[in-house]
Design an enzyme around this catalytic site. Structure first.
Site, PDB file in Angstrom:
ATOM      1  N   SER A  88      -0.565  33.877 -40.316  1.00  9.78           N
ATOM      2  CA  SER A  88      -1.745  33.491 -39.527  1.00  9.78           C
ATOM      3  C   SER A  88      -3.010  34.255 -39.892  1.00  9.78           C
ATOM      4  O   SER A  88      -4.067  33.995 -39.312  1.00  9.78           O
ATOM      5  CB  SER A  88      -1.451  33.651 -38.035  1.00  9.78           C
ATOM      6  OG  SER A  88      -0.638  32.585 -37.585  1.00  9.78           O
ATOM      7  N   LYS A  91      -5.928  32.080 -40.707  1.00 13.91           N
ATOM      8  CA  LYS A  91      -6.894  31.610 -39.711  1.00 13.91           C
ATOM      9  C   LYS A  91      -8.224  32.342 -39.815  1.00 13.91           C
ATOM     10  O   LYS A  91      -9.256  31.822 -39.367  1.00 13.91           O
ATOM     11  CB  LYS A  91      -6.318  31.767 -38.299  1.00 13.91           C
ATOM     12  CG  LYS A  91      -5.110  30.869 -38.020  1.00 13.91           C
ATOM     13  CD  LYS A  91      -4.628  31.035 -36.590  1.00 13.91           C
ATOM     14  CE  LYS A  91      -3.479  30.088 -36.263  1.00 13.91           C
ATOM     15  NZ  LYS A  91      -2.212  30.484 -36.858  1.00 13.91           N
ATOM     16  N   ASP A 180      10.811  23.491 -37.503  1.00 12.13           N
ATOM     17  CA  ASP A 180       9.831  23.942 -36.511  1.00 12.13           C
ATOM     18  C   ASP A 180       9.059  22.799 -35.861  1.00 12.13           C
ATOM     19  O   ASP A 180       8.165  23.032 -35.058  1.00 12.13           O
ATOM     20  CB  ASP A 180       8.814  24.891 -37.169  1.00 12.13           C
ATOM     21  CG  ASP A 180       9.408  26.248 -37.492  1.00 12.13           C
ATOM     22  OD1 ASP A 180      10.503  26.541 -36.982  1.00 12.13           O
ATOM     23  OD2 ASP A 180       8.786  27.002 -38.255  1.00 12.13           O
ATOM     24  N   SER A 330      -3.854  32.760 -31.623  1.00 11.29           N
ATOM     25  CA  SER A 330      -3.354  32.246 -32.904  1.00 11.29           C
ATOM     26  C   SER A 330      -2.963  30.774 -32.795  1.00 11.29           C
ATOM     27  O   SER A 330      -1.843  30.372 -33.120  1.00 11.29           O
ATOM     28  CB  SER A 330      -2.154  33.071 -33.378  1.00 11.29           C
ATOM     29  OG  SER A 330      -1.968  32.942 -34.761  1.00 11.29           O
ATOM     30  N   ASN A 331      -3.911  29.947 -32.369  1.00 13.55           N
ATOM     31  CA  ASN A 331      -3.665  28.534 -32.133  1.00 13.55           C
ATOM     32  C   ASN A 331      -3.672  27.767 -33.451  1.00 13.55           C
ATOM     33  O   ASN A 331      -4.720  27.484 -34.032  1.00 13.55           O
ATOM     34  CB  ASN A 331      -4.734  27.977 -31.181  1.00 13.55           C
ATOM     35  CG  ASN A 331      -4.409  26.598 -30.675  1.00 13.55           C
ATOM     36  OD1 ASN A 331      -4.135  25.700 -31.442  1.00 13.55           O
ATOM     37  ND2 ASN A 331      -4.440  26.436 -29.358  1.00 13.55           N
ATOM     38  N   THR A 441      -3.333  39.081 -36.379  1.00 13.91           N
ATOM     39  CA  THR A 441      -1.942  39.224 -36.790  1.00 13.91           C
ATOM     40  C   THR A 441      -1.543  38.038 -37.664  1.00 13.91           C
ATOM     41  O   THR A 441      -2.194  36.998 -37.667  1.00 13.91           O
ATOM     42  CB  THR A 441      -1.035  39.277 -35.553  1.00 13.91           C
ATOM     43  OG1 THR A 441      -1.310  38.126 -34.730  1.00 13.91           O
ATOM     44  CG2 THR A 441      -1.306  40.527 -34.734  1.00 13.91           C
TER      45      THR A 441
END
Length: 494
Positions: A88, A91, A180, A330-331, A441
């Site tokens: 992530s 992002k 997932d 963390s979308n 993160t």
């Protein structure tokens, strides 16, 4: 499956070896704080090198880069140009590009259009047209239906038409893990979608499990009726609650299984839906019915004609607000929406290919070239970037007019407010980094990264990136936290 990728709904499973190392790292960190922390660059480098000799990294690949945020001078580096999977941390690239390309004031619109004038009985079709709003909620669709009711409309003679053509029809990333797909983090990307609550997990439905009087009960929200099939395989028990929720691939059959302790509080988790366009349109049709409007024809999907008139619209909050849940929590879905939106904005193509090409052009202008972009969220294990490229982005972003928005949207170390601390809310609470590290993160199976900004004990701004791949243990968050603590304790002036 990315077993470490969903921190909101998992408990940490630390191995015995990792626990021993964590205690050792903590002890060293405490001793450094008591001694006043490092005061020279050489001492800082020594401490950081020691941390990165952690035995958990012996079989892993790692890279790190620490630079003065004002001058760009390198203070510490370990394989800074090594190409690694960012998770992530991807992002960071997507958000910075979106703020530059779309602008902090960009809003997503959802419109209701018609080919006939509104009246008690309206001839023709009714169109629901989206541009990818990842924050739109059931109440917003209800408000759109209420607006139509205010025109006195009681019946639509034609069909309800879903227009999601702002984006292409590819719903999932090419490299995403099939296992997932039912996770809210891997929701399908559509120009027409809905988020079940304020977490902005678009393309998901909230699944609630209640212990019930005799056996656990399962409810969905929002539920337009006849859209989902729920298979309840849960049982009551006396042990710890252990519930799984899985949407079967290719449809909206959701299987909820496991044991729920008697007297346990209700459990709520989002699960992705199959075909978010059809889901959002079903919710809108239900809202129309609730407001006394009957649509005679079926629901179909195609583009609205150029001459259709707008009857109602909903505008999202500006991008400057939406990047807060994107980075704090963390979308992933929101990140992918931004990629396709950038493609539509820059190249009139709402595709991953056009969007990633747009991101790449922005990064090239920022002095970043050697990287591989496969998506906007970092769900793909084919994404590749180096610590030096991330610090180059962080360094360059400080000179952009949108920097304040970008910086403040990052998780703040140790702040327990989830809308401030985000994914760092429970980390670095008692060390030098608390409140002085804004960082992102990045976690996948075998991958753990932390990159962002530090304000040192003497007010010196730093940018840093620590990336670890090939882990065979639980992500070494304690090591990353100690790394950030050392940077925050850095006290050399100038």
């Amino acid at each position: 499956m990315h077993i470490f990728a969903h921190p909101r709904f998992r408990k940490s499973l630390v191995s015995g070896v990792a626990l021993v190392v964590a205690v050792a790292v903590t002890a060293v960190a405490v001793s450094w704080r008591l001694s006043g922390g490092p005061t020279t660059e050489s001492r800082l480098r020594t401490h950081l090198k020691t941390l990165l000799r952690d035995p958990r990294l012996a079989s892993a690949q790692s890279g790190a880069d620490v630079r003065d945020a004002r001058t760009g001078k390198t203070l510490f580096a370990k394989d800074p140009t090594k190409t690694l999977i960012p998770g992530s941390n991807q992002k960071l690239l997507t958000t910075a590009a979106a703020l530059e390309v779309l602008g902090p004031g960009h809003r997503f619109s959802t419109r209701v259009l018609a080919t006939a004038k509104p009246g008690h009985r309206m001839d023709g079709d009714l169109f629901l047209q989206g541009t990818g709003d990842p924050s739109i909620r059931p109440a917003d669709y209800d408000a759109l239906a209420g607006r139509l009711a205010s025109f006195g409309i009681k019946e639509v003679a034609g069909r309800l038409v879903a227009d999601d053509t702002w984006f292409d029809g590819q719903r999932l990333g090419s490299d995403w893990d099939v296992g997932d797909e039912s996770s809210y983090d891997s929701a399908q990307i559509s120009a027409l979608t809905v988020s079940p609550d304020s977490d902005d997990d678009a393309g998901s439905v909230m699944v609630e499990v209640d212990p019930g009087a005799n056996r656990p009960q399962v409810r969905l929200a929002p539920d337009p009726g006849k859209f989902f099939t729920v298979v309840n395989r849960t049982t009551r028990g006396h042990g710890p609650t252990n519930i799984t929720m899985q949407r079967e691939r290719g449809g909206n059959r959701i299987v909820v299984a496991g044991e729920m302790a008697a007297g346990a509080p209700p459990l709520m988790r989002p699960v992705s839906v199959w075909d978010p366009t059809r889901y959002a349109t079903a919710l809108f049709r239900k809202a129309l019915t609730d407001h006394g409007i009957r649509v005679g024809g079926p629901t179909v999907e195609h583009a609205a004609p150029p001459g259709a008139r707008q009857l109602a619209s909903h505008e999202s909050a500006p991008l400057s607000s939406l990047v807060v849940p994107l980075l704090k929590r963390s979308n992933s879905t929101m990140a992918e929406v931004l990629v396709k939106s950038m493609g539509q904005h820059a190249m009139h193509q709402g595709t991953w290919a056009a969007g990633l090409a747009t991101v790449s052009k922005f990064l090239t202008r920022m002095g970043i070239r050697a990287l591989r972009l496969r998506d906007g969220s970092g769900l793909s294990s084919m994404d590749a970037v180096s610590p030096r490229e991330i610090t180059t982005l962080l360094f360059g972003a400080r000179r952009k007019p949108w920097f304040g928005t970008f910086h403040d949207a990052l998780p703040v170390a140790g702040n327990p407010d989830r809308m401030i601390g985000g994914t760092l809310a429970d980390r670095m609470r008692n060390g030098p980094a608390a409140g002085r590290v804004n960082a992102k993160t990045g976690t996948l199976t075998g991958v753990s990264c932390l990159s962002g900004y530090v304000t040192t004990s003497t007010g010196k701004p730093l940018v840093f990136s620590l990336m670890i791949n090939g882990l065979l243990t639980e992500p070494p968050k304690d090591l990353e936290d100690a790394f950030a603590d050392r940077l925050a304790a850095y006290s050399l002036r100038g």
